[in-house]
Design an enzyme around this catalytic site. Structure first.
Site, short mmCIF file in Angstrom:
data_model
loop_
_atom_site.label_atom_id
_atom_site.label_comp_id
_atom_site.label_asym_id
_atom_site.label_seq_id
_atom_site.Cartn_x
_atom_site.Cartn_y
_atom_site.Cartn_z
CE1 TYR A 25 -4.07 -1.93 0.22
CE2 TYR A 25 -2.80 -3.31 1.72
CZ TYR A 25 -3.91 -3.11 0.92
OH TYR A 25 -4.86 -4.10 0.81
CG ASP A 89 -28.66 -2.79 -3.13
OD1 ASP A 89 -28.40 -3.04 -4.33
OD2 ASP A 89 -29.14 -3.63 -2.36
CG HIS A 102 -9.59 -1.14 -5.72
ND1 HIS A 102 -10.26 -1.43 -4.56
CD2 HIS A 102 -10.51 -1.23 -6.72
CE1 HIS A 102 -11.52 -1.71 -4.84
NE2 HIS A 102 -11.70 -1.59 -6.15
NE ARG A 113 -6.40 -8.96 -1.01
CZ ARG A 113 -6.68 -8.53 0.23
NH1 ARG A 113 -7.53 -7.54 0.41
NH2 ARG A 113 -6.09 -9.07 1.28
C1 DHK Z 1 -7.72 -1.89 0.00
C2 DHK Z 1 -8.10 -2.87 0.86
O1 DHK Z 1 -8.21 -2.63 2.16
C3 DHK Z 1 -8.35 -4.25 0.41
O2 DHK Z 1 -9.37 -4.86 1.15
C4 DHK Z 1 -8.68 -4.33 -1.07
C5 DHK Z 1 -7.74 -2.08 -1.47
C6 DHK Z 1 -7.66 -3.53 -1.89
C7 DHK Z 1 -6.75 -1.17 -2.19
O3 DHK Z 1 -5.94 -1.63 -2.98
O4 DHK Z 1 -6.82 0.05 -1.96
O5 DHK Z 1 -8.68 -5.68 -1.49
#
Ligand code: DHK
Length: 154
Positions: A25, A89, A102, A113
């Protein structure tokens, strides 16, 4: 002219950005992402309301509150992407342009995912470009709303 309001919503665990699996991330915190969105929105002539919650119900309520208030929604539904028909929804109910973001490329990751309920309500999806995906989503939203042309620089 009052700038169009884009609500930027973040789902569960995104409050832990920066310390959470940084190899996936990245190192930016959610505060950094908010600053990036604020700076990008200002350059595009948009206003933003940036929020994060770990609760599915709260996220759904925030989506509902966009009706009549916001011009569009940018959403990283995080873990609720793959599970929440309620969130889908709500997004369908408000009938606004939605861009799903994402940070990671969910299609390169575990199979669970890959499926997104939210995508059924999304105008577009940005995945795998890191937190820059949020800025790109705002740029795309501005174009969708006719606020800028594709030639404008951000
Ligand atoms: C962020 C998350 O917390 C995951 O649950 C997803 C997503 C991916 C992201 O890539 O920002 O699968």
């Amino acid at each position: 002219m009052i700038p169009p309001l884009i609500v930027v919503l973040n789902g569960p665990n995104l409050n832990m950005l920066g310390m959470r699996e940084p190899e996936k991330y990245g190192h930016s915190t959610l505060d950094d992402v908010e600053a990036l969105c604020a700076e990008t929105a200002e350059a595009l002539g948009l206003a933003i309301d940036f929020r994060q919650t770990n609760g599915e119900g709260e996220l759904i309520t925030w989506v509902q509150e966009c009706r009549g208030r916001a011009a569009g929604i940018v959403i990283n539904p995080a873990g609720y992407t793959t599970t929440s028909i309620g969130l889908l929804d709500a997004l369908l109910a408000v009938g606004l342009p939605v861009i799903e973001v994402h940070i990671t490329n969910i299609h390169r990751r575990e199979e669970f995912r890959h499926h997104s309920y939210v995508s059924k309500a999304a105008t577009g999806v940005i995945a795998g470009l890191g937190v820059r995906g949020y800025a790109l989503a705002l740029q795309a939203m501005a174009e969708l709303l006719g606020a800028v042309t594709e030639d404008d620089e951000v």
